[in-house]
Design a protein around this motif. Structure first.
Motif, PDB file in Angstrom:
ATOM      1  N   GLU A   1       0.808  -1.221   0.000  1.00 19.46           N
ATOM      2  CA  GLU A   1       0.000   0.000   0.000  1.00 19.46           C
ATOM      3  C   GLU A   1       0.842   1.272   0.000  1.00 19.46           C
ATOM      4  OE1 GLU A   1      -3.088  -0.221   2.989  1.00 19.46           O
ATOM      5  OE2 GLU A   1      -3.424  -2.306   2.423  1.00 19.46           O
ATOM      6  N   GLY A   2       2.136   1.114  -0.206  1.00 16.84           N
ATOM      7  CA  GLY A   2       2.978   2.275  -0.484  1.00 16.84           C
ATOM      8  C   GLY A   2       3.517   2.999   0.732  1.00 16.84           C
ATOM      9  N   GLU A   3       4.348   3.984   0.447  1.00 14.78           N
ATOM     10  CA  GLU A   3       5.133   4.683   1.463  1.00 14.78           C
ATOM     11  C   GLU A   3       4.277   5.369   2.534  1.00 14.78           C
ATOM     12  OE1 GLU A   3       8.677   5.284   1.785  1.00 14.78           O
ATOM     13  OE2 GLU A   3       8.607   3.400   0.686  1.00 14.78           O
ATOM     14  N   LYS A   4       3.205   6.017   2.124  1.00 19.62           N
ATOM     15  CA  LYS A   4       2.362   6.777   3.055  1.00 19.62           C
ATOM     16  C   LYS A   4       1.925   5.893   4.212  1.00 19.62           C
ATOM     17  CE  LYS A   4       0.538  11.101   2.778  1.00 19.62           C
ATOM     18  NZ  LYS A   4       0.205  11.644   1.467  1.00 19.62           N
ATOM     19  N   LYS A   5       1.390   4.727   3.833  1.00 16.07           N
ATOM     20  CA  LYS A   5       0.891   3.757   4.803  1.00 16.07           C
ATOM     21  C   LYS A   5       2.020   3.274   5.717  1.00 16.07           C
ATOM     22  CE  LYS A   5      -1.933   1.048   6.784  1.00 16.07           C
ATOM     23  NZ  LYS A   5      -2.374  -0.275   6.524  1.00 16.07           N
ATOM     24  N   ASP A   6       3.205   3.033   5.124  1.00 12.52           N
ATOM     25  CA  ASP A   6       4.361   2.594   5.918  1.00 12.52           C
ATOM     26  C   ASP A   6       4.669   3.601   6.990  1.00 12.52           C
ATOM     27  OD1 ASP A   6       4.597   0.570   4.198  1.00 12.52           O
ATOM     28  OD2 ASP A   6       6.341   1.342   3.141  1.00 12.52           O
ATOM     29  N   GLU A   7       4.654   4.861   6.589  1.00  9.41           N
ATOM     30  CA  GLU A   7       5.038   5.932   7.495  1.00  9.41           C
ATOM     31  C   GLU A   7       4.060   5.992   8.664  1.00  9.41           C
ATOM     32  OE1 GLU A   7       7.176   8.956   9.126  1.00  9.41           O
ATOM     33  OE2 GLU A   7       7.660   7.297   7.814  1.00  9.41           O
ATOM     34  N   ALA A   8       2.764   5.791   8.387  1.00  6.10           N
ATOM     35  CA  ALA A   8       1.768   5.803   9.454  1.00  6.10           C
ATOM     36  C   ALA A   8       1.930   4.574  10.342  1.00  6.10           C
ATOM     37  CB  ALA A   8       0.369   5.840   8.853  1.00  6.10           C
ATOM     38  N   GLY A   9       2.242   3.440   9.729  1.00  6.65           N
ATOM     39  CA  GLY A   9       2.286   2.196  10.480  1.00  6.65           C
ATOM     40  C   GLY A   9       3.673   1.771  10.910  1.00  6.65           C
ATOM     41  N   GLY A  10       4.704   2.520  10.513  1.00  8.50           N
ATOM     42  CA  GLY A  10       6.082   2.110  10.811  1.00  8.50           C
ATOM     43  C   GLY A  10       6.458   2.323  12.268  1.00  8.50           C
ATOM     44  N   TRP A  11       7.745   2.255  12.532  1.00 11.11           N
ATOM     45  CA  TRP A  11       8.221   2.232  13.919  1.00 11.11           C
ATOM     46  C   TRP A  11       9.253   3.319  14.180  1.00 11.11           C
ATOM     47  CZ3 TRP A  11       5.071  -0.977  16.274  1.00 11.11           C
ATOM     48  CH2 TRP A  11       4.493  -2.024  15.545  1.00 11.11           C
ATOM     49  N   ASP A  12       9.061   4.054  15.275  1.00  3.21           N
ATOM     50  CA  ASP A  12      10.083   5.014  15.713  1.00  3.21           C
ATOM     51  C   ASP A  12      11.334   4.269  16.165  1.00  3.21           C
ATOM     52  OD1 ASP A  12       8.645   7.810  16.010  1.00  3.21           O
ATOM     53  OD2 ASP A  12       7.251   6.284  16.764  1.00  3.21           O
ATOM     54  N   ALA A  13      11.117   3.130  16.811  1.00  2.00           N
ATOM     55  CA  ALA A  13      12.234   2.342  17.330  1.00  2.00           C
ATOM     56  C   ALA A  13      11.918   0.869  17.153  1.00  2.00           C
ATOM     57  CB  ALA A  13      12.468   2.661  18.805  1.00  2.00           C
ATOM     58  N   ILE A  14      12.924   0.129  16.695  1.00  4.34           N
ATOM     59  CA  ILE A  14      12.820  -1.336  16.632  1.00  4.34           C
ATOM     60  C   ILE A  14      13.950  -1.902  17.480  1.00  4.34           C
ATOM     61  CG2 ILE A  14      12.927  -3.398  15.178  1.00  4.34           C
ATOM     62  CD1 ILE A  14      11.886  -1.755  12.827  1.00  4.34           C
ATOM     63  N   HIS A  15      13.588  -2.743  18.459  1.00  3.31           N
ATOM     64  CA  HIS A  15      14.587  -3.470  19.237  1.00  3.31           C
ATOM     65  C   HIS A  15      14.538  -4.923  18.805  1.00  3.31           C
ATOM     66  CE1 HIS A  15      15.855  -6.067  22.619  1.00  3.31           C
ATOM     67  NE2 HIS A  15      16.837  -5.193  22.672  1.00  3.31           N
ATOM     68  N   VAL A  16      15.697  -5.491  18.506  1.00  2.00           N
ATOM     69  CA  VAL A  16      15.750  -6.908  18.155  1.00  2.00           C
ATOM     70  C   VAL A  16      16.516  -7.628  19.265  1.00  2.00           C
ATOM     71  CG1 VAL A  16      16.322  -8.614  16.390  1.00  2.00           C
ATOM     72  CG2 VAL A  16      15.719  -6.275  15.711  1.00  2.00           C
ATOM     73  N   GLY A  17      15.859  -8.625  19.886  1.00  2.00           N
ATOM     74  CA  GLY A  17      16.419  -9.310  21.052  1.00  2.00           C
ATOM     75  C   GLY A  17      17.068 -10.642  20.734  1.00  2.00           C
ATOM     76  N   ALA A  18      17.323 -10.924  19.445  1.00  3.48           N
ATOM     77  CA  ALA A  18      17.982 -12.161  19.036  1.00  3.48           C
ATOM     78  C   ALA A  18      18.876 -11.824  17.850  1.00  3.48           C
ATOM     79  CB  ALA A  18      16.944 -13.218  18.650  1.00  3.48           C
ATOM     80  N   ALA A  19      19.974 -12.608  17.696  1.00  7.81           N
ATOM     81  CA  ALA A  19      20.977 -12.242  16.696  1.00  7.81           C
ATOM     82  C   ALA A  19      20.525 -12.592  15.285  1.00  7.81           C
ATOM     83  CB  ALA A  19      22.296 -12.927  17.016  1.00  7.81           C
ATOM     84  N   ALA A  20      20.487 -11.606  14.411  1.00  5.57           N
ATOM     85  CA  ALA A  20      20.048 -11.778  13.034  1.00  5.57           C
ATOM     86  C   ALA A  20      21.213 -12.218  12.157  1.00  5.57           C
ATOM     87  CB  ALA A  20      19.478 -10.460  12.511  1.00  5.57           C
TER      88      ALA A  20
END
Ligand code: SAH
Length: 270
Positions: free
Chosen positions: A190-209
């Motif tokens: 649904e494109g960038e606009k939607k991402d921006e509304a639904g995205g994340w200010d901060a992402i914490h990842v608690g396992a090694a990628a």
């Protein structure tokens, strides 16, 4: 970060005071948030030791000094920004915070993050093992403050593969099929606009990628920050903490910080 035994305490307040004295917690707001969350509700054994503890299903609750450093690193993207005179806080004034905690495990860090984003924010704890998603919920429900976070929807635990990130409506927006395998892919189209509304200010990842997953970087808001342990991939089982920053124009900067030891970010066990 190798003075773990000096940080341990006999009570939650004692542990937090030691982390403060040893400068693993340096911000008063972070200290307050840690004081509000009793680790005994989340760690089944030795909750006030500065070491990781097993929580079942091959997972561990991370050591307090790692939780402290993750929160301090993400802090400018966690605190609600009231107005432009708030120089240490990054983002748009008045915009409710959205935070994703991938590999939420015990739920401890999810709770601390929720204390920092304040009443308008939302924190999603994402687990690929349903029993651990439920463990996080159960642990949080042990305190009245935790129950209030769950009841209000300010904290939500979800089941999904963290390598793909997560799509979640803000409070006030309509809910998707709650708790199930929601559709990050549908949001993606649904494109960038939607991402921006639904995205994340901060992402914490608690396992090694295995890698710095592009999809997670994409889901960061502009501005936004991710804290993520990543395998070095050199055959020596080395892992490093990375931060990935997206500025207000969408420019991405990746920084390698220091060596760590996390359980891997993997396929869910069958
Ligand atoms: N922050 C948690 C860490 C738990 S250990 C705490 O301090 O309690 C890491 C967690 O990552 C485990 O619970 C594991 O189940 C989860 N995990 C591993 N791979 C995952 C994936 N692909 N998606 C979501 N969660 C994952």
């Amino acid at each position: 970060m190798n003075m773990a035994w000096h940080n341990s305490g006999t009570t939650n307040a004692d542990l937090v005071e030691n982390l403060w004295r040893n400068k693993l917690i340096t911000q008063p707001v972070v200290k307050n948030a840690f004081l509000k969350v009793d680790r005994a509700h989340y760690a089944p054994s030795q909750p006030y030791e500065d070491s990781p503890q097993p929580i079942g299903h091959g997972a561990t609750i991370s050591a307090p000094h790692m939780h402290a450093h993750a929160v301090e690193t993400l802090l400018p993207f966690l605190l609600p920004k009231v107005n432009d005179d708030d120089p240490g806080v990054i983002g748009q004034p008045g915009r409710p915070r959205r935070v994703l905690d991938i590999g939420s495990g015990s739920g401890y860090l999810t709770h601390v993050l929720a204390e920092l984003v304040g009443e308008t924010g939302v924190v999603v704890g994402l687990e690929h093992i349903p029993a651990l998603k439920e463990l996080g919920e159960r642990n949080m429900a042990k305190s009245p403050e935790g129950r209030a976070l769950l009841d209000s929807g300010r904290v939500r635990f979800r089941v999904g593969d963290g390598r793909k990130g997560w799509s979640e409506p803000s409070p006030g927006e309509s809910q998707p099929g709650v708790g199930g395998a929601a559709a990050p892919d549908a949001a993606a189209s649904e494109g960038e606009k939607k991402d921006e509304a639904g995205g994340w200010d901060a992402i914490h990842v608690g396992a090694a990628a295995a890698t710095l997953h592009d999809e997670l970087v994409r889901q960061l808001r502009s501005p936004g920050r991710m804290f993520i342990p990543v395998e070095a991939g050199n055959g020596w089982e080395e892992q490093y903490i990375w931060t990935v920053d997206k500025d207000e124009h969408g420019n991405v900067t990746k920084k390698k910080l220091y060596g760590v030891r996390y359980v891997p970010l993997t396929d869910a066990p069958k």
